[in-house]
Structure formats: structure tokens, C-alpha cells
Design a protein around this motif. Structure first.
Motif, PDB file in Angstrom:
ATOM      1  N   PRO A 542      58.622  52.540 106.031  1.00 16.28           N
ATOM      2  CA  PRO A 542      59.533  52.342 105.100  1.00 16.28           C
ATOM      3  C   PRO A 542      59.833  50.795 104.870  1.00 16.28           C
ATOM      4  O   PRO A 542      59.660  50.105 105.787  1.00 16.28           O
ATOM      5  CB  PRO A 542      60.652  53.009 105.636  1.00 16.28           C
ATOM      6  N   LEU A 543      60.238  50.323 103.701  1.00 15.58           N
ATOM      7  CA  LEU A 543      60.626  49.116 103.357  1.00 15.58           C
ATOM      8  C   LEU A 543      62.136  48.712 104.132  1.00 15.58           C
ATOM      9  O   LEU A 543      62.840  49.738 104.118  1.00 15.58           O
ATOM     10  CB  LEU A 543      60.818  48.909 101.740  1.00 15.58           C
ATOM     11  N   PRO A 544      62.178  47.819 104.473  1.00 14.94           N
ATOM     12  CA  PRO A 544      63.540  47.414 105.097  1.00 14.94           C
ATOM     13  C   PRO A 544      64.714  47.298 104.026  1.00 14.94           C
ATOM     14  O   PRO A 544      64.429  46.938 102.898  1.00 14.94           O
ATOM     15  CB  PRO A 544      63.574  45.924 105.608  1.00 14.94           C
ATOM     16  N   ASP A 545      65.743  48.000 104.427  1.00 15.84           N
ATOM     17  CA  ASP A 545      66.961  48.023 103.285  1.00 15.84           C
ATOM     18  C   ASP A 545      67.275  46.734 102.844  1.00 15.84           C
ATOM     19  O   ASP A 545      67.669  46.585 101.687  1.00 15.84           O
ATOM     20  CB  ASP A 545      68.304  48.733 104.089  1.00 15.84           C
ATOM     21  N   ASP A 546      67.273  45.545 103.557  1.00 13.48           N
ATOM     22  CA  ASP A 546      67.756  44.535 103.129  1.00 13.48           C
ATOM     23  C   ASP A 546      66.859  43.617 102.438  1.00 13.48           C
ATOM     24  O   ASP A 546      67.231  42.656 101.803  1.00 13.48           O
ATOM     25  CB  ASP A 546      68.031  43.767 104.438  1.00 13.48           C
ATOM     26  N   VAL A 547      65.674  44.261 102.131  1.00 17.50           N
ATOM     27  CA  VAL A 547      64.789  43.648 100.902  1.00 17.50           C
ATOM     28  C   VAL A 547      65.135  43.992  99.552  1.00 17.50           C
ATOM     29  O   VAL A 547      64.514  43.700  98.501  1.00 17.50           O
ATOM     30  CB  VAL A 547      63.429  43.680 101.319  1.00 17.50           C
ATOM     31  N   LEU A 548      65.733  45.189  99.348  1.00 23.06           N
ATOM     32  CA  LEU A 548      65.631  46.007  98.062  1.00 23.06           C
ATOM     33  C   LEU A 548      66.469  45.028  96.887  1.00 23.06           C
ATOM     34  O   LEU A 548      65.964  45.225  95.943  1.00 23.06           O
ATOM     35  CB  LEU A 548      66.511  47.352  98.318  1.00 23.06           C
ATOM     36  N   ASP A 549      67.518  44.549  97.304  1.00 22.94           N
ATOM     37  CA  ASP A 549      68.162  43.412  96.268  1.00 22.94           C
ATOM     38  C   ASP A 549      67.041  42.598  95.899  1.00 22.94           C
ATOM     39  O   ASP A 549      67.118  41.922  94.628  1.00 22.94           O
ATOM     40  CB  ASP A 549      69.348  42.886  96.953  1.00 22.94           C
ATOM     41  N   ASP A 550      66.547  41.779  96.859  1.00 22.74           N
ATOM     42  CA  ASP A 550      65.424  41.070  96.411  1.00 22.74           C
ATOM     43  C   ASP A 550      64.391  41.337  95.434  1.00 22.74           C
ATOM     44  O   ASP A 550      63.867  40.810  94.500  1.00 22.74           O
ATOM     45  CB  ASP A 550      64.645  40.505  97.755  1.00 22.74           C
ATOM     46  N   LEU A 551      63.936  42.948  95.768  1.00 19.22           N
ATOM     47  CA  LEU A 551      62.782  43.304  95.011  1.00 19.22           C
ATOM     48  C   LEU A 551      63.404  43.566  93.557  1.00 19.22           C
ATOM     49  O   LEU A 551      62.760  43.416  92.539  1.00 19.22           O
ATOM     50  CB  LEU A 551      62.357  44.674  95.614  1.00 19.22           C
ATOM     51  N   ARG A 552      64.787  44.004  93.455  1.00 15.61           N
ATOM     52  CA  ARG A 552      65.319  44.236  92.169  1.00 15.61           C
ATOM     53  C   ARG A 552      65.570  43.057  91.566  1.00 15.61           C
ATOM     54  O   ARG A 552      65.300  42.829  90.305  1.00 15.61           O
ATOM     55  CB  ARG A 552      66.698  45.037  92.346  1.00 15.61           C
ATOM     56  N   ALA A 553      65.668  41.989  92.004  1.00 12.38           N
ATOM     57  CA  ALA A 553      65.804  40.518  91.453  1.00 12.38           C
ATOM     58  C   ALA A 553      64.705  40.048  90.906  1.00 12.38           C
ATOM     59  O   ALA A 553      64.387  39.374  89.861  1.00 12.38           O
ATOM     60  CB  ALA A 553      66.327  39.565  92.213  1.00 12.38           C
ATOM     61  N   LEU A 554      63.375  40.666  91.471  1.00  6.16           N
ATOM     62  CA  LEU A 554      62.055  40.349  90.930  1.00  6.16           C
ATOM     63  C   LEU A 554      61.746  41.494  89.770  1.00  6.16           C
ATOM     64  O   LEU A 554      60.573  41.254  89.372  1.00  6.16           O
ATOM     65  CB  LEU A 554      61.038  40.359  91.847  1.00  6.16           C
ATOM     66  N   GLY A 555      62.556  42.308  89.401  1.00  6.65           N
ATOM     67  CA  GLY A 555      62.288  43.180  88.299  1.00  6.65           C
ATOM     68  C   GLY A 555      61.675  44.402  88.558  1.00  6.65           C
ATOM     69  O   GLY A 555      61.380  45.182  87.672  1.00  6.65           O
ATOM     70  N   LEU A 556      61.748  44.763  89.834  1.00  5.80           N
ATOM     71  CA  LEU A 556      61.117  45.970  90.532  1.00  5.80           C
ATOM     72  C   LEU A 556      62.317  47.126  90.448  1.00  5.80           C
ATOM     73  O   LEU A 556      63.499  46.781  90.629  1.00  5.80           O
ATOM     74  CB  LEU A 556      60.483  45.958  91.694  1.00  5.80           C
ATOM     75  N   GLY A 557      61.803  48.296  90.423  1.00  7.22           N
ATOM     76  CA  GLY A 557      62.850  49.534  90.971  1.00  7.22           C
ATOM     77  C   GLY A 557      63.604  50.143  89.453  1.00  7.22           C
ATOM     78  O   GLY A 557      64.020  51.220  89.505  1.00  7.22           O
ATOM     79  N   ALA A 558      63.341  49.446  88.302  1.00  5.56           N
ATOM     80  CA  ALA A 558      63.768  50.216  87.104  1.00  5.56           C
ATOM     81  C   ALA A 558      62.878  51.326  86.900  1.00  5.56           C
ATOM     82  O   ALA A 558      61.774  51.192  86.539  1.00  5.56           O
ATOM     83  CB  ALA A 558      63.505  49.249  85.835  1.00  5.56           C
ATOM     84  N   GLY A 559      63.388  52.404  86.802  1.00  3.82           N
ATOM     85  CA  GLY A 559      62.743  53.769  86.705  1.00  3.82           C
ATOM     86  C   GLY A 559      61.937  54.452  87.614  1.00  3.82           C
ATOM     87  O   GLY A 559      61.248  55.263  87.493  1.00  3.82           O
ATOM     88  N   SER A 560      62.025  53.863  88.941  1.00  2.36           N
ATOM     89  CA  SER A 560      61.134  54.063  89.943  1.00  2.36           C
ATOM     90  C   SER A 560      61.923  53.892  91.477  1.00  2.36           C
ATOM     91  O   SER A 560      62.744  52.856  91.289  1.00  2.36           O
ATOM     92  CB  SER A 560      59.712  53.885  89.960  1.00  2.36           C
ATOM     93  N   SER A 561      61.714  54.552  92.276  1.00  7.92           N
ATOM     94  CA  SER A 561      62.182  54.234  93.650  1.00  7.92           C
ATOM     95  C   SER A 561      61.364  53.070  94.423  1.00  7.92           C
ATOM     96  O   SER A 561      60.239  52.759  93.965  1.00  7.92           O
ATOM     97  CB  SER A 561      62.146  55.283  94.514  1.00  7.92           C
ATOM     98  N   LEU A 562      62.082  52.276  95.020  1.00 11.32           N
ATOM     99  CA  LEU A 562      61.428  51.385  95.933  1.00 11.32           C
ATOM    100  C   LEU A 562      60.966  51.733  97.210  1.00 11.32           C
ATOM    101  O   LEU A 562      61.956  52.070  98.142  1.00 11.32           O
ATOM    102  CB  LEU A 562      62.452  49.998  96.231  1.00 11.32           C
ATOM    103  N   ALA A 563      59.973  52.007  97.484  1.00 10.32           N
ATOM    104  CA  ALA A 563      59.339  52.823  98.919  1.00 10.32           C
ATOM    105  C   ALA A 563      58.016  52.214  98.969  1.00 10.32           C
ATOM    106  O   ALA A 563      57.305  51.183  98.351  1.00 10.32           O
ATOM    107  CB  ALA A 563      59.069  54.244  98.745  1.00 10.32           C
ATOM    108  N   ASN A 564      57.325  52.576 100.161  1.00 12.47           N
ATOM    109  CA  ASN A 564      56.232  52.263 100.371  1.00 12.47           C
ATOM    110  C   ASN A 564      55.154  53.464 100.383  1.00 12.47           C
ATOM    111  O   ASN A 564      55.414  54.367 101.254  1.00 12.47           O
ATOM    112  CB  ASN A 564      56.093  51.489 101.967  1.00 12.47           C
ATOM    113  N   PRO A 565      54.253  53.619  99.737  1.00 16.63           N
ATOM    114  CA  PRO A 565      53.706  52.374  98.666  1.00 16.63           C
ATOM    115  C   PRO A 565      54.436  51.901  97.461  1.00 16.63           C
ATOM    116  O   PRO A 565      55.361  52.663  97.237  1.00 16.63           O
ATOM    117  CB  PRO A 565      52.474  53.283  98.130  1.00 16.63           C
ATOM    118  N   LEU A 566      54.575  50.794  97.410  1.00 21.58           N
ATOM    119  CA  LEU A 566      55.601  49.912  96.352  1.00 21.58           C
ATOM    120  C   LEU A 566      54.805  49.829  95.176  1.00 21.58           C
ATOM    121  O   LEU A 566      53.728  49.215  94.860  1.00 21.58           O
ATOM    122  CB  LEU A 566      55.879  48.875  96.973  1.00 21.58           C
TER     123      LEU A 566
END
Length: 683
Positions: A542-566
């Protein structure tokens, strides 16, 4: 065949617990009830009604009389062992690899369940424990639904007594040796049934001094025997190959002074060369090879020897080579390929010098691997085809290649190892990654075996055991062989090049790593990727919890979960550097050993008009540091001509192997993690 009593005495002397017993029922008064009565001299006593359990001293006499009437005289009376988990442990001599140890669930369910594991002897204690852990029913050993765990250490000790260094496998004339069942309890093990079928030990081959194969791959000059002055022949084809490669070459012909512009000499004895290729009819080969005095290596391309039922011709060929003092490649093989030494058996000149070696018993398959591999970016150091391997063996070549500074990874295609014990030893000591493809694993067949042990040993399981014990990667297709070698070419020289700094918030001592991160477009493709990597035995942590905000700042996660596969948008209208930034963000928090980036090539040309965005994506991917990156180009056939080649060149320059499917990438990455460091952190 030894009697059961004799086998158990052998076990007792080796330190294996066995029941107290007597061969004369009249002497059973010294034994503690309950008692077991067995008919002597039967291989499968239970099937014949030759075993009676739970007898007392009072009921023993009647049981003896009844069994004597049905099965004749000859008995063994023993104290009945306590209940426990029934196991089988046995030894058998494999025709190619020598002594093999088998262990698994035993008793009357042995053949029905066929839950067993194999290892080649000698085994290590780690091998023994892995054998037990690999059983489908292993939970029975470690405690299951209220049943206590057995003494696993005692089981391991038993396996080491049979198959470990100095074990019974070294002393027995195998044959077959079987303990079934062995009763395992919380307090130890006891072998309650045993059989031994001796067989004369085959003679060992005399050891040979280690050869220097440099002249084989980098000859000063080459001689070709078998070119014709009047009609095209294989010899003429090879003369053309060598001329195109710029190799110093001479033809051998009884009357001609030149053939096709190549100078000729009348006999091989007159050729001052390091390597001779012989392409004449099988019956004439021995006489030609006998002339090869002073030639370090002679290759016989011709077929019609042992593979055609003419073992006599093959023996004569080997004898001729030894008489001449030349080492023999083949017969029935295509030759050698080495760009550095301008050695070749394929047309079109030689490819780039590289670090990937191949040993193949099939010349045709080796030619395919060379051409397909070079098309996919492989660069070869040494390729040798061995055919029947009557003299030079795969094990001998592998031993030399493992010390060759030009080689960083080795592929093997084998059908008959010739000397399985030597191959086992060479693989065990090889420091390089080895990828093994075996032909005929299900088709060779084995002799009918009298015991359960022999019946459950098969070609495929022997090869898998060889891979498990030596760390080699066993693959099942030519494409997987090329793919795994491509991974090792890209990543083995630098398993984690330019390592990333310690992740934020961690001290250096707290650094941890994860398995595989999969990044790319399409949730459906990600789900299928997860299936492919799971099938290959890889972990998508799984992705580390502390990277989720970084990924959202890059525009990821809208309409989908942040998981592995990403899921990351990749296409002709997306940012070509986004995947690089995503990978950098994730691995900055949790270093993954491998990142697999995938793209849908079709989308770049369905929704775009040029290859520029796809190539820019590949360039940015090549800038990722601190992790082994692999690229999957799904639907690559949609790319216009030349685009895939350009993309592969960009990836190759960055040290990124490229695959067309998730399944192919998963097999290659699994091979890499097996060698460079698995998901459990072991090398």
C-alpha cells in the motif's frame, strides 16, 4: 531388497527413532502393547492386508496365524507408535541429477494428496524448512484447529539425516529409500515403516581441469570444414557469415585453394586456428576431428549422433576429440556468437557488445533469442550452443561464465543437463543472475517406480527444485527468458543506482523498503496488473499514508482512490513529467524496490497526432532516480513504424527495460527481486 528390520537397524544407527520390534512373534513378550503385526517382504503391505494394528499379547497369535495363511511366513512385530501427523520422507536417484530428497504428507494419503516437496542432495537446513513450509498441508505441522504443533526441529533433523551433508544419501546405493509413514508428534518423530531398494551406483565422470573458453569466443581465426565448390552447403553459409563479421577464416577442402573468395587448406591439421566448425556427414566427423591437433575448440554442427539413436558415432566422436586434444562443442549444434570476438552463427553481421550470456542446447532457439533479444535491446557477451553436449557441458561453461568479467547475467536453455550434479554445483556457486528455460519437462517421462517416492518425482519438479535451491529463475517461455534477461541487463549492474536519500521523517536506521509500485492510466488496467503481479508472487505494498496529500497536490485522487496500483493520467494531452513527479513523491516517503510504469500507446495516437508526447514521457521516466524502473507499453502495435524503436532506444539509454504486457513485466520483475532482493528483504 533389504528387509524392513535391516533398514530400521540402519536408521537406528543413524540416529533416526524407530519402533522397538522383533522378527519372531514368539519373542514379542518384551514389547509394550498395543502391537503392530506386519508381513515381511511386501512393498505395499497395507494394500495386501499385511498390517494389523492395535493388537494385544493375547490377540497376536491369532493374527499371526491368519496372516500366515494368506501371505505366507515372515513377520515383524513392533510397538505401535502414538498418533500424530503422518509424513513421508524418501530418497531416489534421478537419472540426471543424482540423489533427490522428497518429503511431504504421508501414510495412506500419500498418492491421493501428492502433497510433497523435492530438493536435490545435499540439502541445507534452510532447504529442509522451506520444504516443510511449502506443503499445502503445512499448517498441520505448526498447529491447526486445536491440534498441537509437532516438533518441527525433529522433522528437520530427520531430513538432514537423509539428505544433508554426510547424510544417508552419500552411503546408500540408490535405488529408492522410503520412510512412510513417519509419525511426527510434539515430542519428536518416529519412522514406523521403511524400505530400501538398492541399485548399483553409476560411475562418476573423471574430473577435468578447468578450461579457458576465451579462444572459443574470441578465436584468432576460424576454420570451416564442409564448404562445397559445386553447390551451396551449410559450410558455405558459415563462410559468408564469418566474412560479413570480419572474422579471419579459412576453408578446409581436399582440392580447392579457395572457396567463395576464402582461402582453403587441404586438411584441418594444416589450419592455424583456435576454432574449427565441422559440417560434414556424421559418419565422417570423427576422422575430421581427429585432425584437429592444436585446435583448442572444435564444433560439430552435424546431426545424426546420439539424438538419432547412433550412440556409437557419438562415442567415436568424443574419443577422436580426446585423441586430438581438442575440446568438442556438440555435436548437433549451431556454434558460438560473440560480438567482441566476431564469432557468429547467424546472418546479418554481429550486434553490439554486451553483458548477457546464453548457453543453449538448441541452436535454432539460440538464434531466435539473439535476433529477438537484440531487437528488444539486449546486447550479448557470449552465446554458445551445445546440442548433445557430448564433451563441453552446460555446467562447465556456466562455471567459466560466472567468472567472466564481460558477463553480468546468464540465460540457459536445456533439455538434458548431461551432468546434473555438476550443473547443481555450478548454479549454486554462480554469483550472477541465471534465467533457466527447460524444454521437455513434461515429456521425458521416468521409469516406473516401485515406491511412492519414485512415483512422485518428475522432470518438472526436479527443475523447480534446482531453481529453488540455487536462486535461478525458472521460466516457461522463450519470451519470458528474453524478458528476464532484459531486466537483468538494465538493472543488475546497479540494483539501486543513485540511491534516493533517506525518506523524510525517518532516521537512516529506520529506512524500510516495499515491493512493487504500479503506476499508469486506467483503473481496469491497474486491476489486471494487480492480478498479474500477484500471480508472479510479487507484493504491491500500500501507499504510505503520509504521501496522500502530496499526490492530491499533484492533481491525483479526484474521482478515484489513491492506492497501489496508482491511477495516473498519461496521454497525449497530459503532463509528460507527471508520472516522474508521482514516483518521486511516493518513493521519497517509502522506497519501493521496483516501479512498473505502464502506458496505453493506442491512446497517444487515437487522441493525438504525433509521437512527441509519448517520447517525452519516456525521457522524463528515465530521470527517475533511486529505484528500478520498468516500462510496459500496452497496445504498442498502434504506434506508427519506427516509434517503438525510438521509445526503446530512449528507455535503453536510461536503463529501463520495456515490455508489451503486464504479465511479461511481472515475470521479469519477479526474477529481479528474487536475485537483487525479494519482498521479504532477502537476496
Amino acid at each position: 531388497m533389504w528387509t524392513e528390520h535391516e533398514v530400521k537397524e540402519l536408521l537406528r544407527q543413524a540416529g533416526v527413532p524407530v519402533p522397538r520390534g522383533v522378527r519372531d512373534p514368539a519373542l514379542a513378550g518384551t514389547l509394550r502393547a498395543p502391537l503392530v503385526l506386519k508381513a515381511a517382504g511386501l512393498l505395499h503391505k497395507s494394500d495386501a492386508g499385511g498390517v494389523r494394528l492395535g493388537l494385544t499379547h493375547d490377540t497376536l497369535g491369532a493374527a499371526v496365524a491368519e496372516m500366515r495363511e494368506r501371505l505366507g511366513d515372515g513377520f515383524l512385530v513392533e510397538e505401535q507408535a502414538p498418533e500424530g501427523v503422518e509424513l513421508i520422507a524418501g530418497l531416489i536417484r534421478d537419472p540426471a541429477f543424482g540423489p533427490v530428497l522428497l518429503a511431504g504428507l504421508g501414510g495412506v494419503w500419500t498418492e491421493a494428496l501428492r502433497d510433497t516437496a523435492l530438493r536435490l542432495c545435499p540439502i541445507s537446513e534452510s532447504d529442509a524448512r522451506r520444504m516443510l513450509a511449502s506443503l499445502r498441508g503445512s499448517s498441520l505441522l505448526y498447529g491447526y484447529r486445536g491440534w498441537p504443533a509437532v516438533d518441527v526441529d525433529a522433522v528437520v533433523k530427520l531430513l538432514m539425516t537423509l539428505g544433508g551433508p554426510g547424510g544417508l544419501w552419500e552411503r546408500l546405493e540408490l535405488g529408492e529409500f522410503e520412510l512412510n509413514p513417519v509419525i511426527a508428534t510434539p515430542s519428536g518423530v518416529i519412522a514406523v515403516d521403511a524400505r530400501y531398494l538398492p541399485s548399483p551406483r553409476p560411475p562418476s565422470a573423471a574430473p577435468r581441469a578447468a578450461a579457458d573458453f576465451t579462444p572459443l569466443f574470441e578465436p584468432r581465426a576460424v576454420a570451416v570444414v564442409g564448404a562445397s565448390t559445386s553447390r551451396p552447403a551449410f559450410g558455405n553459409m558459415f563462410l559468408d557469415f564469418y566474412r560479413a563479421a570480419g572474422t579471419p577464416v579459412v576453408a578446409v577442402h581436399p582440392t580447392a585453394t579457395s572457396i567463395g573468395g576464402v582461402p582453403a587448406v587441404p586438411t584441418l591439421a594444416a589450419a592455424e586456428v583456435d576454432y574449427a566448425l565441422v559440417a560434414v556427414p556424421a559418419a565422417a566427423c570423427a576422422e575430421v576431428v581427429r585432425q584437429a591437433r592444436g585446435v583448442p575448440y572444435t564444433q560439430v554442427m552435424s546431426g545424426g549422433f546420439g539424438e538419432a539413436g547412433r550412440a556409437d558415432l557419438e562415442e567415436a566422436l568424443v574419443a577422436a576429440a580426446r585423441e586430438a586434444g581438442t575440446r568438442l562443442l556438440g555435436p548437433n549444434c549451431m556454434g558460438v556468437y560473440c560480438p567482441k570476438g566476431r564469432q557468429t552463427f547467424v546472418g546479418g553481421g554481429v550486434g553490439p557488445e554486451g553483458s548477457v550470456a546464453l548457453i543453449s542446447q538448441s541452436g535454432g532457439l539460440a538464434g531466435e533469442v539473439i535476433k529477438v533479444g537484440e531487437r528488444r535491446g539486449l546486447a550479448f557477451s557470449r552465446v554458445a550452443t551445445l546440442g548433445n553436449a557430448a564433451d563441453v557441458t552446460p555446467a562447465e561453461l556456466l562455471g567459466w561464465l560466472s567468472r567472466d568479467p564481460s558477463t553480468s547475467a546468464v540465460g540457459l536453455y536445456l533439455e538434458d543437463p548431461r551432468d546434473g550434479l555438476a550443473l547443481f554445483s555450478a548454479l549454486s556457486s554462480c554469483p550472477l543472475p541465471v534465467v533457466l528455460l527447460v524444454g521437455g519437462r513434461s515429456g521425458q517421462g521416468r521409469r516406473a517406480a516401485a515406491s511412492h517416492t519414485g512415483g512422485m518425482v518428475s522432470d518438472a519438479r526436479i527443475w523447480q527444485a534446482l531453481a529453488d535451491q540455487t536462486g535461478a529463475t525458472l521460466v516457461t517461455t522463450q519470451d519470458a527468458l528474453v524478458g528476464a534477461l532484459a531486466y537483468f541487463q538494465a538493472h543488475t549492474p546497479r540494483p539501486l543506482a543513485d540511491p534516493a536519500p533517506t525518506p523524510r521523517g525517518l532516521d537512516p536506521g529506520e529506512r524500510r523498503t516495499a515491493g512493487v509500485l504500479v503506476v499508469g492510466p486506467s483503473g481496469g488496467a491497474g486491476v489486471l496488473a494487480a492480478d498479474a503481479f500477484d500471480e508472479a508472487g510479487l507484493t504491491l505494498d500500500p501507499l504510505p499514508d503520509d504521501v496522500l496529500d502530496d499526490l492530491r497536490a499533484l492533481g491525483l485522487g479526484a474521482g478515484s482512490s489513491l492506492a497501489n496500483p496508482l491511477e495516473v493520467p498519461v496521454g497525449p494531452r497530459g503532463r509528460p513529467d507527471l508520472v516522474k513527479e508521482v514516483i518521486t513523491a511516493v518513493t521519497g516517503r517509502l522506497p519501493y524496490r521496483d516501479v512498473v510504469a505502464h502506458v496505453n500507446v493506442q491512446s497517444f495516437f487515437t487522441y493525438g497526432t504525433t509521437a512527441d508526447p509519448l517520447l517525452a514521457y519516456a525521457r522524463h521516466l528515465g530521470e527517475v532516480r533511486g529505484v528500478r524502473v520498468t516500462l510496459v507499453t500496452r497496445n504498442g502495435e498502434f504506434a506508427p513504424p519506427g516509434v517503438e524503436d525510438e521509445l526503446m532506444a530512449i528507455a535503453a539509454a536510461a536503463g529501463i527495460p520495456v515490455y508489451r504486457s503486464m504479465e511479461a513485466a511481472a515475470i521479469a520483475v519477479a526474477a529481479g527481486q528474487r536475485f537483487c532482493g525479494g519482498t521479504d528483504g532477502t537476496a
